[in-house]
Design an enzyme around this catalytic site. Structure first.
Site, short mmCIF file in Angstrom:
data_model
loop_
_atom_site.label_atom_id
_atom_site.label_comp_id
_atom_site.label_asym_id
_atom_site.label_seq_id
_atom_site.Cartn_x
_atom_site.Cartn_y
_atom_site.Cartn_z
N ARG A 1 -1.49 -10.22 3.36
CA ARG A 1 -0.80 -10.43 2.57
C ARG A 1 0.21 -11.68 2.28
O ARG A 1 0.38 -12.17 3.33
CB ARG A 1 0.33 -8.93 2.38
CG ARG A 1 -0.64 -7.88 2.22
CD ARG A 1 0.53 -6.76 2.25
NE ARG A 1 1.04 -6.26 3.65
CZ ARG A 1 2.27 -6.59 3.90
NH1 ARG A 1 2.79 -7.46 2.94
NH2 ARG A 1 2.29 -6.42 5.46
N LYS B 1 -1.27 -2.51 -2.01
CA LYS B 1 0.18 -2.39 -2.17
C LYS B 1 0.87 -2.65 -3.19
O LYS B 1 2.00 -2.43 -3.36
CB LYS B 1 0.62 -3.74 -0.78
CG LYS B 1 -0.03 -3.30 0.74
CD LYS B 1 0.34 -1.79 0.92
CE LYS B 1 -0.07 -1.58 2.43
NZ LYS B 1 0.30 -0.06 2.71
N HIS C 1 5.71 5.08 3.80
CA HIS C 1 4.67 4.15 4.14
C HIS C 1 4.27 5.01 5.55
O HIS C 1 4.74 4.52 6.64
CB HIS C 1 5.02 2.74 4.45
CG HIS C 1 4.16 1.83 4.78
ND1 HIS C 1 4.29 0.64 5.86
CD2 HIS C 1 2.89 1.59 4.62
CE1 HIS C 1 3.21 0.11 6.00
NE2 HIS C 1 2.06 0.63 5.35
N SER D 1 1.72 -1.88 9.60
CA SER D 1 0.55 -2.22 10.02
C SER D 1 0.44 -2.33 11.39
O SER D 1 1.11 -3.54 11.75
CB SER D 1 -0.16 -3.45 8.90
OG SER D 1 -1.30 -3.69 9.38
N LYS E 1 -0.72 4.10 12.84
CA LYS E 1 -0.81 5.04 11.82
C LYS E 1 -2.24 5.62 11.40
O LYS E 1 -2.30 6.77 11.72
CB LYS E 1 -0.56 4.63 10.35
CG LYS E 1 1.18 4.31 10.43
CD LYS E 1 1.66 4.06 9.01
CE LYS E 1 0.66 3.11 8.10
NZ LYS E 1 0.78 1.58 8.66
N THR E 2 -3.30 4.77 11.34
CA THR E 2 -4.64 5.23 11.18
C THR E 2 -5.03 5.96 12.48
O THR E 2 -5.71 6.79 12.26
CB THR E 2 -5.29 4.19 10.55
OG1 THR E 2 -4.93 3.50 9.35
CG2 THR E 2 -6.98 4.26 10.20
N ASP F 1 -2.15 6.11 5.19
CA ASP F 1 -1.18 5.05 4.83
C ASP F 1 -0.11 5.13 3.97
O ASP F 1 1.02 4.83 4.12
CB ASP F 1 -2.04 3.74 4.36
CG ASP F 1 -1.34 2.28 4.45
OD1 ASP F 1 -0.46 2.08 5.56
OD2 ASP F 1 -1.22 1.64 3.60
N ARG G 1 -10.81 -5.89 8.97
CA ARG G 1 -10.73 -4.39 8.47
C ARG G 1 -12.07 -3.87 7.98
O ARG G 1 -12.98 -4.42 7.67
CB ARG G 1 -9.37 -4.24 7.24
CG ARG G 1 -8.09 -4.71 7.98
CD ARG G 1 -7.04 -4.57 6.73
NE ARG G 1 -5.88 -4.67 7.08
CZ ARG G 1 -5.04 -3.66 7.69
NH1 ARG G 1 -5.20 -2.43 7.59
NH2 ARG G 1 -3.57 -4.04 8.07
#
Length: 532
Positions: free
Chosen positions: A60, A200, A219, A239, A243-244, A258, A324
């Protein structure tokens, strides 16, 4: 030329977007794959995946994100965190982007943001690249085909990577631009092919709109116990914090990985897909996520692969450490078909501590939870943002500052009120380093993290003995079956305990200095637990 299914009263022409080449509305996965390959945007991979790269931007560009400043937004936007753009500059940008788009083919997806039908946002995403149309179709929620006949978007996103902004003319920082105009209900993205900007941007949109309805945008990932949505857990984190990985627990039902909302009705996923980091992904440690990298229409982004066999190299980060895979949620066997859960019973705040100071898990009081939520301490993981090549300690308030249009206290107050109303046990979990800082220590063992989380979620960890951490004041378990006692006391994992003490004092001071910005905006109970 028009192809695909669309509400005839809501074509691009009716929105004033004219002069384009072919416009493809709401193509399904096979046709999007075909178009992406036809236009040489990517290659077919094993299992029917799509192999793509995103050019010079593999993460990003938060410094290129803007919000249009107007009477509507003047007193509602956190301007210290969101770069302003004037309405006139936006109008020039929009007109120039539409002019640039003329004669080119575009792909349109009409999608839902939000699994709760009563609270969802209807979003139209217009993309120059077929694979990005596939990406956003994967990441957001897909309406039934019949619903497209009457679909009218609440907001529209236009993504045009080939368009280069003019900073002098358009009031932006560089040729790359992401700008949100809440008055015109438009989001423009130009000058970057990184797909994460799409999701996002929609998340930032929801972060602005939902608090006015008393809904907490988060988030976070989320899961619940099988057959028991009341036993819901949410996992806050930036990130790279896990989390995943940690929410994809085979013993629990995955709500999402997410982005979620917390309303008076419970927890709901904003999305319909997952966007997982694949660096060092293995079939042994994360079999279900690994399996998605060989399934039809999964987008494999910025991964090195064998040009002949298309075998993926999960260890080669020469393109980026931020490699990813984007795949639909139903590719995970234990994923929730509804995307809905109950009010969180457990709230886990994930941090990747590059200092190697924090314990693998700590229990927080509600006031401590608010303190750590507003602090948002973690480390930016390599590749997630442009220029980040190794873990960098940072404070990202609400565990998502780049996506927060409003001031942090708005989200903090919502979380505090919901914890008070519904009750939740709060935990801080360090998935970063132990035995030393980054470069000396090692990453926290995933096996130990999973064991501690399992014990926290099933209630058995509450029965363990705890000690009070002298540096941060939270409670830390002393022992738990299956986890080495040494690991639970990070000071003992260091070769030189006095080095740990200096590092811990340094981190505690950083917490204190960072939190000073909130001192005048918080309640006394939260101020009382401030470190330092």
């Amino acid at each position: 030329m028009i192809a695909g299914r669309v509400n005839p009263a809501h074509t691009l022409d009716t929105q004033g977007i004219t002069g384009l080449g072919k416009v493809f509305y709401n193509l399904l996965e096979p046709d999007l794959m075909s178009q992406a390959i036809l236009h040489k945007e990517g290659e077919m991979g094993q299992g029917g995946t799509l192999l793509v790269t995103t050019g010079k931007f593999t993460g990003r560009s938060p410094k290129d994100k803007h919000v249009v400043r107007s009477a509507t937004t003047e007193n509602t936007i956190w301007w210290e965190n969101n770069a302003p753009m004037t309405p006139d500059a936006f109008d020039r940008l929009y007109d120039d982007m539409l002019e640039h788009m003329k004669g080119r083919d575009y792909f349109v997806q009409d999608l839902y943001a939000g699994a709760d039908p009563a609270l969802r946002l209807d979003v139209r995403v217009i993309t120059e690249l077929a694979w990005q149309s596939l990406f956003i179709r994967t990441m957001l929620r897909r309406p039934e085909r019949a619903a497209l006949d009457s679909f009218v978007a609440d907001y529209t996103v236009i993504n045009c990577p080939s368009f280069a902004a003019d900073p002098a003319k358009h009031g932006c920082r560089s040729e790359t631009v992401i700008v949100m105009n809440f008055d015109r209900k438009l989001i423009l993205i130009g000058g970057t092919e990184y797909a994460g900007e799409n999701k996002k941007a929609v998340f930032s949109l929801l972060n602005y709109l939902l608090p006015e309805k008393g809904i907490m945008p988060m988030h976070c990932s989320a899961n619940h116990a099988p057959g028991n949505p009341v036993d819901t857990a949410v996992f806050f984190g930036l990130s790279g914090t896990g989390k995943t990985t940690l929410s994809a627990d085979p013993a629990r039902i995955l709500i999402g990985d997410d982005e979620h909302g917390w309303s008076d009705r419970g927890t709901f996923n904003f999305e319909g897909g997952c966007y997982a980091k694949t660096i060092n992904l293995s079939a042994q440690a994360e079999p279900e996520i690994y399996a998605t990298t060989g399934k039809f229409a999964t987008i494999i982004e910025n991964m090195v692969y064998d040009p002949e066999t298309k075998d993926l190299d999960f260890e080669d980060d020469s393109l980026t450490a931020n490699m990813r895979a984007a795949y639909p949620l139903h590719y995970i066997s234990n994923a929730s078909p509804t995307g809905l859960g109950g009010h969180p019973k457990n709230i886990i705040m994930l941090t990747c501590d590059a200092f190697g100071v924090l314990p693998p898990i700590a229990r927080l009081t509600p006031a401590q939870a608010m303190y750590h939520f507003l602090s948002g301490f973690t480390s930016k993981v390599a590749g997630t943002e442009r220029g980040v090549t190794e873990p960098e300690p940072t404070f990202s308030t609400c565990f998502g500052a780049p996506f927060m249009p409003r001031r942090p206290e708005v989200y903090g107050a919502l979380l505090k009120a919901k914890i008070a109303k519904h009750g939740a046990t709060c935990w801080l979990v360090n998935t970063g380093w132990t035995g030393g800082a980054y470069g000396t220590g090692s990453r926290m063992p995933i096996k130990a993290t999973r064991a501690l989380l399992t014990a926290a979620l099933d209630g058995s960890l509450e029965k363990a003995p705890f000690r009070k951490d002298k540096n941060f004041g939270f409670d830390v378990p002393v022992t738990l079956d299956g986890v080495p006692d040494l690991l639970l006391d990070p000071r003992r994992t260091w070769d030189k305990p006095d080095s740990y003490d200096r590092q811990a004092a340094k981190l505690a001071k950083m917490f204190s200095e960072n939190f000073a910005q909130y001192a005048d905006h918080i309640d006394d109970d939260v101020r009382a637990v401030a470190i330092g």
